[in-house]
Scaffold this active site. Structure first.
Site, PDB file in Angstrom:
ATOM      1  N   GLU A 131       4.359  26.275  54.976  1.00 35.21           N
ATOM      2  CA  GLU A 131       3.324  25.718  54.103  1.00 35.21           C
ATOM      3  C   GLU A 131       3.358  26.421  52.758  1.00 35.21           C
ATOM      4  OE1 GLU A 131      -0.719  25.882  55.520  1.00 35.21           O
ATOM      5  OE2 GLU A 131      -1.427  24.700  53.816  1.00 35.21           O
ATOM      6  N   ALA A 272      -2.273  34.427  57.362  1.00 35.74           N
ATOM      7  CA  ALA A 272      -1.700  33.928  58.605  1.00 35.74           C
ATOM      8  C   ALA A 272      -1.402  32.445  58.429  1.00 35.74           C
ATOM      9  CB  ALA A 272      -2.678  34.112  59.765  1.00 35.74           C
ATOM     10  N   HIS A 307      -9.940  31.336  62.475  1.00 29.96           N
ATOM     11  CA  HIS A 307      -9.581  30.359  61.436  1.00 29.96           C
ATOM     12  C   HIS A 307      -8.302  29.605  61.824  1.00 29.96           C
ATOM     13  CE1 HIS A 307      -9.330  28.972  57.167  1.00 29.96           C
ATOM     14  NE2 HIS A 307      -8.033  28.959  57.438  1.00 29.96           N
ATOM     15  N   GLU A 308      -7.267  30.356  62.167  1.00 34.25           N
ATOM     16  CA  GLU A 308      -5.987  29.692  62.483  1.00 34.25           C
ATOM     17  C   GLU A 308      -6.119  28.857  63.748  1.00 34.25           C
ATOM     18  OE1 GLU A 308      -4.110  29.842  60.021  1.00 34.25           O
ATOM     19  OE2 GLU A 308      -5.028  31.609  59.098  1.00 34.25           O
TER      20      GLU A 308
HETATM   21  N1  B3K Z   1      -2.738  27.470  55.888  1.00 33.33           N
HETATM   22  C1  B3K Z   1      -2.255  28.786  55.566  1.00 33.33           C
HETATM   23  C2  B3K Z   1      -1.893  28.859  54.130  1.00 33.33           C
HETATM   24  C3  B3K Z   1      -0.502  29.295  53.877  1.00 33.33           C
HETATM   25  C4  B3K Z   1      -0.161  29.018  52.434  1.00 33.33           C
HETATM   26  C5  B3K Z   1       0.867  29.917  51.880  1.00 33.33           C
HETATM   27  N2  B3K Z   1       1.041  29.668  50.482  1.00 33.33           N
HETATM   28  C6  B3K Z   1      -3.239  29.846  55.909  1.00 33.33           C
HETATM   29  C7  B3K Z   1      -4.588  29.363  56.257  1.00 33.33           C
HETATM   30  O1  B3K Z   1      -5.370  28.968  55.436  1.00 33.33           O
HETATM   31  O2  B3K Z   1      -4.875  29.297  57.423  1.00 33.33           O
HETATM   32 ZN    ZN Z   2      -6.590  27.854  56.608  1.00 34.22          ZN
END
Ligand code: B3K
Ligand code: ZN
Length: 868
Positions: A131, A272, A307-308
């Site tokens: 991402e 993360a 969160h993740e």
């Molecule tokens: N979705 C990832 C974001 C990573 C982006 C790196 N540029 C982390 C998060 O918000 O959970």
């Molecule tokens: Zn996120």
């Protein structure tokens, strides 16, 4: 012909991508099979894509690439030399039919990948970060979030070096090969975009556990770390299981696969990543034990794990159509993790911490050259938009929906959103529509929160007519201009309001929710017999600045009486800010009201120590600066220190009593014990500020005898700001004790970078030459450089050395890791807020950065916008 400008003389500025230019994909890729022959120096990637034409058109298939050379291209099994061409870095293929199988082969070198995007090497392992647009550094593919595919991944690697082979979904096959190599196959049955792909090849061990979902499915959980870190994974595992249970209860969301893996890596650009069933974490958000992690670290671990995990629904099952919709998953998921954390401990303290973070990072962003709406309109480099605005203001916008609709209707709305868009790439508009459909509430004007940047400013005036028993609340709002948005419309602002009787200390009829919709609005309160005191934006119900012009006496009253803990905290903060802003303007201030209010709070035995610790802390120097027309960092520092000293001296007995009361604990990680530790170090800080002769001894004793990192680092922070003889000894002891533990050595760098001593610029310059400093590790860069850039006194040193140091670091890091370099720039973009001398120095550094040949587009975008 137009003449090239300064930037285009070296290279054309990167193209600007606009939200309104979105077009659905021409080709879809329902299935993909990836084959990795893994090797850090040369990894061969073979990709087989089943592609289908979407709609009636004759446009070619466009496969994004970044730094890739096609070694072979096969169409329906046939090698092709002529049917494809390169368009810049992308591979273009003209295809006759509506469905084909495309195979490509490329070779990549993970160990040379210093950007940490795509497939890279970290501490002997191989891992991915895709991402937002890292997948195109691994293989040719339509690398956009609205192309959803089912993945089969086969990988092979040297078995001794990489005994663990992981990818998304479930492991379906594997075995040994000749020459000491082995292989594994993973299948993910869920359609997902490229950015959620992940792969890990490593020599790690797992903390294994399991979770039974509410429908009785058993999920195998594993947290993969280096063997020496295994004992530090218990907290993360507990947080994972708590998150899984919470999402079932709070949102009705159950986990959907048989496995859930987390891998910790030392080199990571972000906190993360929520890759489907294979989360990859910066190790600082996984590893925790009392000796090496503070209470804040523990909270962050739990918050990021949650969160993740929550992204599995808000992000993965329902993903984003395009990157302009980033807040759809991030704002919502931050709101979800904040709510989870609030449920685990003190909700009031969590809210205070979240608002403090918003004001420290998002308010300045909204007020500066990089301001953008939570759904941006354009970008050069999307990585620059993983911002406090998209994340934290995005979460506040979701919270306002929760407040306006109420918990039940909000839950109906989120159920509808998940049901309606499961398996789809959705938009922010889809989310608001689901909330609207489920609740029947018209959210037409609320959508302005998605399109308008800038922090609204609400002015509140309360007038009392004792004769008629009436109070009139006059509210006005304005949204300041931001780049590209010179004038704004009034926004719907939900304000939780209460009026308190000055004498009785009771509210008149409790709290009410006032919807401020217009530029000017008046609200009449009846039956107000005694003089009312206004409590407004309780719980921080809207992410706005409130100017209520309340007297010191009224603020002191609220700080002691308000039954909303946030409002109580806020009243104290406002009293402190008013006192300090006046002191900066006049060169001296009346500290008495603050001292009395702090004393009252300290003496209130009914209050939670964690709350007391937050309430008695002075606002940060940068927040004080944000309230002033021109920031004077030296005057702010002196005024704040003077107030700290007076608080320390006048309340010396209270600080000593509070220190004594909080001192005698043995370590445990529970909300009450955390609160006591926090108050202990806050009390120590005030004892030091008082100039008490024994403060250095007490601080050093806390440092030396601590049985946990919270106390140890708390004491070190006090020692580092001092001129005491014990200071250098403590720094040395800390370093010697933790040498080789990167996460703790990061703290050693950060504590010194934040020092308020006069020599901090020189110290930071010297630390950049320390043997443990490296530009290759983003945590280390942030620990020293990122931390120093928020040190208001040191960074804004009139010599300009702080600015020069930061620009030097931006340029050096940019050569390795543009994403990390670009994140360092915003403090230089605050030049408009400073005096002429500093503004000139900051602009000169931004101009120097921009004049450097070969800049990444990440840094170009941030530096050019910051220079304005
Ligand atoms: N979705 C990832 C974001 C990573 C982006 C790196 N540029 C982390 C998060 O918000 O959970
Ligand atoms: Zn996120």
């Amino acid at each position: 012909m137009t003449m090239p400008d300064a930037q285009t003389a070296t290279a054309a500025p990167p193209p600007v991508i606009h939200r309104e230019d979105y077009r659905p994909p021409d080709w879809l890729v329902p299935d993909v099979a990836l084959d990795f022959a893994l090797d850090p120096a040369a990894t061969r990637v073979t990709a087989r894509l089943s592609v289908t034409r979407s709609g009636a058109h004759n446009r070619p298939l466009r496969l994004d690439g970044d730094g890739l050379t096609p070694l072979a291209v096969r169409i329906d099994g046939e090698p092709q030399a002529d049917a494809w061409r390169m368009d810049g870095a992308a591979l273009m293929i003209d295809l006759p039919g509506d469905a084909h199988v495309i195979e490509t082969e490329v070779e990549i070198a993970p160990e040379k990948n210093s950007q940490l995007m795509g497939l890279y090497a970290s501490g002997g392992m191989l891992c991915t970060q895709c991402e937002p647009e890292g997948f195109r550094r691994i293989t040719f593919f339509p690398d956009r979030p609205d192309v959803l595919s089912r993945y089969v991944v086969r990988m092979e690697a040297d078995k001794a070096r990489f005994p663990v082979l992981l990818s998304n979904g479930d492991r379906t096959d594997g075995g040994d090969l000749d020459d000491g190599r082995h292989w594994a196959e993973w299948r993910d049955p869920f359609f997902k975009p490229t950015y959620l792909f992940a792969l890990v090849a490593a020599d790690l061990v797992a903390n294994r556990d399991s979770f039974a979902t509410r429908s009785g499915k058993e999920v195998e959980l594993a947290i993969w770390v280096k063997p020496e870190d295994l004992a530090k994974t218990e907290h993360a595992m507990a947080a994972l299981k708590a998150s899984m249970a919470w999402d079932e209860k709070a949102y009705g969301r159950e986990y959907d696969l048989g496995e859930f893996n987390i891998v910790a890596v030392a080199d990571f650009n972000f906190g993360a990543m929520e890759n489907k069933s294979l989360n990859i974490f910066n190790s600082r958000y996984i590893l925790a034990d009392p000796d090496t992690a503070t209470d804040v670290d523990y909270d962050n671990v739990a918050g990021v794990v949650a969160h993740e995990y929550f992204h599995n629904w808000s992000g993965n099952r329902v993903t984003c159509r395009d990157w302009f919709q980033l807040s759809l998953k991030e704002g919502f998921t931050v709101f979800r993790d904040q709510s989870f954390s609030a449920d685990q401990g003190s909700a009031a303290v969590k809210r205070i911490e979240d608002v403090r973070a918003l004001r420290a990072s998002q308010f300045p962003e909204d007020a500066g050259p990089l301001a953008h709406p939570i759904r941006p309109e354009s970008y050069m480099e999307i990585s620059n938009f993983y911002t406090a605005t998209v994340y934290n203001k995005g979460a506040e916008v979701i919270r306002m929906l929760h407040t306006i609709l109420g918990a039940d209707a909000f839950r109906k709305g989120s159920d509808l959103y998940f049901d309606r868009h499961d398996g789809q790439a959705a938009t922010c508009e889809d989310f608001v529509t689901a909330m609207e459909d489920a609740s029947g509430v018209d959210l037409a004007r609320f959508r302005l929160w998605y399109s308008q940047a800038g922090t609204p400013r609400v002015t509140a005036r309360l007038e009392h007519e004792p004769a008629g028993g009436q109070a009139r609340l006059t509210l006005e709002q304005g949204v300041p201009p931001t780049p590209g948005q010179p004038s704004k419309q009034p926004m719907p602002i939900p304000l939780r309001v209460a009026l308190y009787g000055e004498v009785t200390g009771q509210t008149f009829g409790g709290e009410r929710l006032v919807m401020l919709e217009d530029a000017h609005q008046e609200i009449l309160f009846e039956g107000i017999g005694e003089r009312p005191v206004l409590s407004i934006n309780r719980g921080f119900s809207a992410p706005v600045t409130v100017v209520a012009d309340r007297s010191a006496a009224d603020l002191a009253f609220l700080s002691a009486q308000d039954d909303d803990p946030f409002a109580r905290y806020e009243a104290m903060q406002q009293l402190m800010v008013d006192t300090l802003v006046r002191a900066v303007a006049l060169g001296e201030g009346d500290h008495r009201p603050v001292i009395e209010a702090v004393q009252e709070t300290l003496r209130n035995a009914a209050l939670d120590p964690a709350f007391i610790a937050e309430a008695v802390l002075l606002p940060s120097e940068s927040f004080i600066g944000d309230q002033m027309p021109v920031v004077d960092p030296v005057a702010i520092h002196l005024a704040r220190e003077a107030l700290r000293r007076d608080l320390g001296q006048e309340l010396e007995d209270e600080w000593r009593a509070s220190y004594a009361k909080t001192h005698a604990n043995r370590y445990e990680y529970t909300p009450p014990a955390k609160g006591l530790r926090r108050l202990k170090t806050v009390s120590l800080g005030y004892m030091a500020a008082s100039g008490a002769p024994d403060a250095s001894v007490i601080a050093f004793r806390q440092f030396r005898d601590a049985d946990n990192m919270t106390d140890r680092q708390g004491a070190l922070g006090t020692l580092v700001n001092s001129q005491w003889a014990e200071r250098d000894e403590a720094l040395k002891l800390f370093y010697d004790r933790y040498r080789g533990n990167d996460l703790v050595i990061d703290k050693w760098f950060t504590t010194q970078a934040l020092s308020t001593r006069d020599d901090s610029v020189a110290a930071v310059e010297a630390l950049a030459g320390h043997g443990d400093f490296t530009l290759a590790n983003p945590n280390r860069v942030r620990a020293l450089v990122g931390a120093f850039a928020v040190n208001q006194k040191g960074f804004n040193d009139l010599s300009g050395r702080g600015y020069r140091f930061l620009a030097d670091m931006v340029l050096a890091v940019d050569k390795l890791n543009p994403q990390t370099a670009a994140k360092l720039i915003p403090p230089l973009g605050r030049w408009r807020r400073f005096d002429e001398a500093r503004a000139t120095l900051m602009r000169a550094e931004l101009a120097r950065v921009l004049a450097t040949p070969g800049l990444s587009k990440d840094v170009f975008e941030q530096a050019s916008k910051s220079l304005g």
